[in-house]
Design an enzyme around this catalytic site. Structure first.
Site, short mmCIF file in Angstrom:
data_model
loop_
_atom_site.label_atom_id
_atom_site.label_comp_id
_atom_site.label_asym_id
_atom_site.label_seq_id
_atom_site.Cartn_x
_atom_site.Cartn_y
_atom_site.Cartn_z
CG HIS A 97 7.11 -2.42 1.96
ND1 HIS A 97 7.04 -1.37 2.84
CD2 HIS A 97 5.87 -2.97 1.95
CE1 HIS A 97 5.81 -1.27 3.31
NE2 HIS A 97 5.08 -2.23 2.79
CB VAL A 130 12.27 -6.41 8.12
CG1 VAL A 130 13.46 -5.47 8.29
CG2 VAL A 130 12.51 -7.35 6.94
CG MET A 180 -1.99 -1.08 1.12
SD MET A 180 -3.54 -0.68 1.98
CE MET A 180 -2.97 -0.44 3.64
CG HIS A 230 8.80 -0.05 5.82
ND1 HIS A 230 9.02 -1.41 5.97
CD2 HIS A 230 7.47 0.13 6.07
CE1 HIS A 230 7.90 -2.01 6.31
NE2 HIS A 230 6.94 -1.11 6.37
CB SER A 275 4.60 -0.98 10.85
OG SER A 275 3.32 -0.50 10.49
CB SER A 276 3.55 2.22 6.50
OG SER A 276 4.11 1.44 5.47
NE ARG A 277 -2.17 1.82 10.33
CZ ARG A 277 -2.75 0.80 9.73
NH1 ARG A 277 -2.24 -0.42 9.88
NH2 ARG A 277 -3.81 0.95 8.97
#
Length: 400
Positions: free
Chosen positions: A51, A194, A44, A48, A203-205
């Site tokens: 990914h 990771v 999405m 990072h 996490s993107s968050r």
């Protein structure tokens, strides 16, 4: 905050110039297919290092003759009411750079209209019973949205292999089940979580966390590591006690004979290591201590669930279980909801002991609706106890 380019390891570089950035299915179909396999990594965006690890794994698997496609699409179907769809970071330029550095050949970044022509689809894929527990109970309909978009992207990208992170363990499980049940001609591959240097799962968050919130959020990974270490220590103590030549029920004497007076004084270790292995309850207890302490930090950790589940169907495992299990946790810190998990393996030959009761663990303070059934596999709701915040002590304490 934007993503930083990630350099590929030796031998993992993307073959040829690129990656190509395409926005429509027609453009994607027009891309020349290589002679090898095609792999897809669905994201999405806000890419990072986690990914990048997926892309590198895909590149390594398909080799220089294969093709790696990264999809970037913020799927509205998997966001519930009040969740962060509008707030979700969009960093496409940086995403393309990162994907290139990790070895991607193409980035497919479609619009919502391209994926869902005519608006939200009237027909969706149901995640079934596996999609109603844990994350599915906290976010009703979430996995229906996930499977619907994954199915569409599998059709649009037509890969031979698809790579997903093990951090989203339940998502990986339902996608594997969908591919098997609906005969998708694709191999679903999981890639290990990771973590950042301090143990927090990437996490993107994470970018939403303030300094104090990040400190509290570390309780998720610390709790999982504590469970892993407690389980390892229990098995080691039991083996060492058996080698001391003392009867199993005289656990304290056996440890004292080994010169481990400190361990012998640990009543919990004595009770559990003396007889059959009680790995599941021991793992839950060790994680629960850390999470309970974190509930009293400033800012506090608001636990959603702690669950030890069978990865095949996401049902709760009990003492006496043998095989692989997933210890999963979800919690909010401030307004940011985070998830994490770790895989544990319980040895065969252990029998449950009815004399040892499971220890209670903290649960979310949110009350379920009166019509809801308790979430299968999750720690039952219970009042939180006020206790002094202390780390686990003794030879079975958590280490990482």
């Amino acid at each position: 905050m934007t993503s930083s380019p990630v350099s590929p390891p030796p031998g993992a570089a993307r073959p040829g110039p690129g990656p190509a950035l395409v926005h429509t299915a027609a453009e994607l179909r027009a891309l020349p297919r290589r002679s090898g396999a095609r792999a897809v990594v669905m994201t999405m965006g806000a890419l990072h290092e986690g990914h990048a690890a997926l892309v590198r794994a895909a590149r390594e698997r398909v080799g220089p003759q294969g093709q790696v496609v990264v999809t970037v699409f913020v799927n509205p179907l998997q966001f519930g009411a009040g969740e962060d769809l509008d707030r979700y970071p969009r960093t496409l330029d940086d995403d393309v750079v990162l994907a290139a550095g990790a070895g991607a050949d193409a980035v497919f970044a479609p619009s919502a209209d391209e994926v869902y022509p005519g608006g939200e689809p009237q027909i969706r894929i149901s995640a079934g019973p596996m999609g109603t527990v844990l994350e599915g109970a906290s976010r009703p309909g979430h996995f229906d949205g996930v499977l619907t978009v994954v199915a569409k992207l599998l059709h649009l990208t037509a890969p031979d292999l698809a790579f997903f992170g093990e951090k989203d363990a339940q998502q990986l499980a339902v996608i594997r089940r969908m591919a098997a049940d609906l005969n998708f001609p694709v191999e679903i591959i999981g890639v290990a979580t990771v973590r950042e240097d301090d143990g927090l799962a990437r996490s993107s968050r994470n970018r939403y966390l303030s300094g104090p919130e990040r400190h509290t959020a570390l309780a998720l990974s610390t709790a999982l590591f504590a469970a892993r270490d407690r389980l390892t220590a229990e098995e080691a103590l039991r083996d060492r006690a058996a080698s001391a030549g003392h009867p199993g029920q005289d656990r304290s004497a056996a440890l004292a004979a080994l010169g481990e007076d400190r361990a012998a004084a640990d009543a919990h270790a004595v009770a559990h290591a003396a007889g059959p292995l009680h790995g599941p309850s021991v793992a839950r207890a060790a994680a629960g201590v850390v999470l309970e302490d974190a509930a009293h930090l400033d800012p506090p950790l608001d636990l959603d669930y702690l669950a030890l589940i069978d990865p095949r169907d996401f049902t709760e495992v009990r003492d006496g279980y043998a095989g692989e299990a997933i210890l999963a946790v979800a919690a909010k810190v401030g307004t940011t909801r985070l998830i994490d998990n770790i895989r544990l393996v319980f040895p065969a030959g252990a029998a449950p002991s009815p004399a040892v009761a499971q220890e209670p663990h903290p649960a979310s303070q949110e009350e379920p609706a009166a019509s809801q059934e308790p979430t299968a596999g999750a720690t039952p709701a219970a009042p939180r106890k006020t206790r002094k915040s202390t780390p686990p002590q003794g030879p079975l304490g958590a280490t990482r």
